[in-house]
Motif scaffolding. Structure first.
Motif, PDB file in Angstrom:
ATOM      1  N   ARG A   1       0.856  -1.170   0.000  1.00  0.00           N
ATOM      2  CA  ARG A   1       0.000   0.000   0.000  1.00  0.00           C
ATOM      3  C   ARG A   1       0.897   1.225   0.000  1.00  0.00           C
ATOM      4  N   HIS A   2       0.508   2.223  -0.740  1.00  0.00           N
ATOM      5  CA  HIS A   2       1.280   3.453  -0.793  1.00  0.00           C
ATOM      6  C   HIS A   2       0.788   4.385   0.307  1.00  0.00           C
ATOM      7  N   VAL A   3       1.688   4.703   1.206  1.00  0.00           N
ATOM      8  CA  VAL A   3       1.356   5.586   2.313  1.00  0.00           C
ATOM      9  C   VAL A   3       2.116   6.882   2.119  1.00  0.00           C
ATOM     10  N   VAL A   4       1.399   7.977   2.168  1.00  0.00           N
ATOM     11  CA  VAL A   4       2.014   9.288   2.026  1.00  0.00           C
ATOM     12  C   VAL A   4       1.952   9.964   3.390  1.00  0.00           C
ATOM     13  N   ALA A   5       3.111  10.349   3.904  1.00  0.00           N
ATOM     14  CA  ALA A   5       3.169  11.027   5.203  1.00  0.00           C
ATOM     15  C   ALA A   5       3.637  12.457   4.987  1.00  0.00           C
ATOM     16  N   TYR A   6       2.948  13.366   5.618  1.00  0.00           N
ATOM     17  CA  TYR A   6       3.325  14.768   5.550  1.00  0.00           C
ATOM     18  C   TYR A   6       3.874  15.189   6.908  1.00  0.00           C
ATOM     19  N   GLU A   7       4.953  15.925   6.880  1.00  0.00           N
ATOM     20  CA  GLU A   7       5.534  16.433   8.113  1.00  0.00           C
ATOM     21  C   GLU A   7       5.279  17.926   8.173  1.00  0.00           C
ATOM     22  N   ALA A   8       4.786  18.367   9.289  1.00  0.00           N
ATOM     23  CA  ALA A   8       4.505  19.785   9.452  1.00  0.00           C
ATOM     24  C   ALA A   8       5.818  20.559   9.511  1.00  0.00           C
ATOM     25  N   PRO A   9       5.845  21.738   8.932  1.00  0.00           N
ATOM     26  CA  PRO A   9       7.053  22.553   9.052  1.00  0.00           C
ATOM     27  C   PRO A   9       7.222  22.994  10.501  1.00  0.00           C
ATOM     28  N   PRO A  10       8.439  23.360  10.887  1.00  0.00           N
ATOM     29  CA  PRO A  10       8.619  23.797  12.275  1.00  0.00           C
ATOM     30  C   PRO A  10       7.838  25.078  12.546  1.00  0.00           C
ATOM     31  N   PRO A  11       7.412  25.264  13.779  1.00  0.00           N
ATOM     32  CA  PRO A  11       6.642  26.478  14.098  1.00  0.00           C
ATOM     33  C   PRO A  11       7.523  27.719  14.039  1.00  0.00           C
ATOM     34  N   PRO A  12       6.911  28.854  13.803  1.00  0.00           N
ATOM     35  CA  PRO A  12       7.680  30.094  13.835  1.00  0.00           C
ATOM     36  C   PRO A  12       8.141  30.383  15.262  1.00  0.00           C
ATOM     37  N   PRO A  13       9.058  31.341  15.425  1.00  0.00           N
ATOM     38  CA  PRO A  13       9.497  31.668  16.784  1.00  0.00           C
ATOM     39  C   PRO A  13       8.327  32.170  17.629  1.00  0.00           C
ATOM     40  N   PRO A  14       8.381  31.926  18.933  1.00  0.00           N
ATOM     41  CA  PRO A  14       7.282  32.370  19.800  1.00  0.00           C
ATOM     42  C   PRO A  14       7.086  33.878  19.737  1.00  0.00           C
ATOM     43  N   GLN A  15       5.850  34.286  19.851  1.00  0.00           N
ATOM     44  CA  GLN A  15       5.547  35.707  19.897  1.00  0.00           C
ATOM     45  C   GLN A  15       5.699  36.204  21.334  1.00  0.00           C
ATOM     46  N   VAL A  16       5.798  37.490  21.476  1.00  0.00           N
ATOM     47  CA  VAL A  16       5.928  38.071  22.804  1.00  0.00           C
ATOM     48  C   VAL A  16       4.541  38.170  23.426  1.00  0.00           C
ATOM     49  N   ASP A  17       4.401  37.558  24.587  1.00  0.00           N
ATOM     50  CA  ASP A  17       3.145  37.646  25.333  1.00  0.00           C
ATOM     51  C   ASP A  17       3.232  38.819  26.308  1.00  0.00           C
ATOM     52  N   VAL A  18       2.205  39.598  26.377  1.00  0.00           N
ATOM     53  CA  VAL A  18       2.127  40.667  27.371  1.00  0.00           C
ATOM     54  C   VAL A  18       1.401  40.095  28.574  1.00  0.00           C
ATOM     55  N   ILE A  19       2.138  39.936  29.670  1.00  0.00           N
ATOM     56  CA  ILE A  19       1.557  39.351  30.868  1.00  0.00           C
ATOM     57  C   ILE A  19       0.855  40.470  31.642  1.00  0.00           C
ATOM     58  N   THR A  20      -0.435  40.332  31.764  1.00  0.00           N
ATOM     59  CA  THR A  20      -1.232  41.346  32.452  1.00  0.00           C
ATOM     60  C   THR A  20      -1.254  41.057  33.950  1.00  0.00           C
ATOM     61  N   VAL A  21      -1.930  41.894  34.685  1.00  0.00           N
ATOM     62  CA  VAL A  21      -2.041  41.738  36.132  1.00  0.00           C
ATOM     63  C   VAL A  21      -2.890  40.508  36.442  1.00  0.00           C
ATOM     64  N   SER A  22      -2.416  39.712  37.380  1.00  0.00           N
ATOM     65  CA  SER A  22      -3.118  38.496  37.767  1.00  0.00           C
ATOM     66  C   SER A  22      -4.490  38.832  38.354  1.00  0.00           C
ATOM     67  N   PRO A  23      -5.519  38.050  38.009  1.00  0.00           N
ATOM     68  CA  PRO A  23      -6.846  38.318  38.571  1.00  0.00           C
ATOM     69  C   PRO A  23      -6.964  37.921  40.041  1.00  0.00           C
ATOM     70  N   GLY A  24      -5.971  37.232  40.582  1.00  0.00           N
ATOM     71  CA  GLY A  24      -6.028  36.851  41.994  1.00  0.00           C
ATOM     72  C   GLY A  24      -4.809  36.036  42.378  1.00  0.00           C
ATOM     73  N   PRO A  25      -4.608  35.799  43.670  1.00  0.00           N
ATOM     74  CA  PRO A  25      -3.420  35.076  44.110  1.00  0.00           C
ATOM     75  C   PRO A  25      -3.421  33.596  43.725  1.00  0.00           C
ATOM     76  N   ASP A  26      -4.572  33.024  43.425  1.00  0.00           N
ATOM     77  CA  ASP A  26      -4.623  31.598  43.074  1.00  0.00           C
ATOM     78  C   ASP A  26      -4.620  31.364  41.565  1.00  0.00           C
ATOM     79  N   TYR A  27      -4.135  32.327  40.785  1.00  0.00           N
ATOM     80  CA  TYR A  27      -4.047  32.185  39.330  1.00  0.00           C
ATOM     81  C   TYR A  27      -2.586  32.135  38.914  1.00  0.00           C
ATOM     82  N   ILE A  28      -2.290  31.321  37.888  1.00  0.00           N
ATOM     83  CA  ILE A  28      -0.939  31.241  37.338  1.00  0.00           C
ATOM     84  C   ILE A  28      -0.993  31.548  35.848  1.00  0.00           C
ATOM     85  N   TRP A  29       0.108  32.054  35.320  1.00  0.00           N
ATOM     86  CA  TRP A  29       0.197  32.415  33.904  1.00  0.00           C
ATOM     87  C   TRP A  29       0.572  31.185  33.078  1.00  0.00           C
TER      88      TRP A  29
END
Length: 84
Positions: A29-57
């Motif tokens: 059987r002919h199987v064709v496999a595709y490989e995803a290209p590597p992801p682009p570099p991560p974007q810069v996330d703007v970390i906002t103020v935490s909504p409370g002490p029991d929250y993590i980013w």
């Protein structure tokens, strides 16, 4: 009894015609496999103020859709939640 024997004799070639034996392994059987290209570099996330002490980013990431990547922004999650 004779008619049953005649029917069996007439039906035997028809029944045997539908049978066959496959020799050797099945064809490849002919199987064709595709490989995803590597992801682009991560974007810069703007970390906002935490909504409370029991929250993590949770930082953002690139998600593959099968056609391309899209950016999933970071967000806060309540501590103690689990992935399922």
């Amino acid at each position: 009894m004779k008619t049953h024997l005649n029917l069996l004799i007439l039906a035997l070639p028809v029944l045997a015609a539908g049978c066959y034996v496959q020799d050797g392994p099945p064809p490849p059987r002919h199987v064709v496999a595709y490989e995803a290209p590597p992801p682009p570099p991560p974007q810069v996330d703007v970390i906002t103020v935490s909504p409370g002490p029991d929250y993590i980013w949770v930082g953002g990431y690139h998600r593959w859709t099968g056609h391309g990547y899209y950016w999933v922004p970071g967000h806060y999650e309540r501590r103690g939640r689990r992935w399922r």
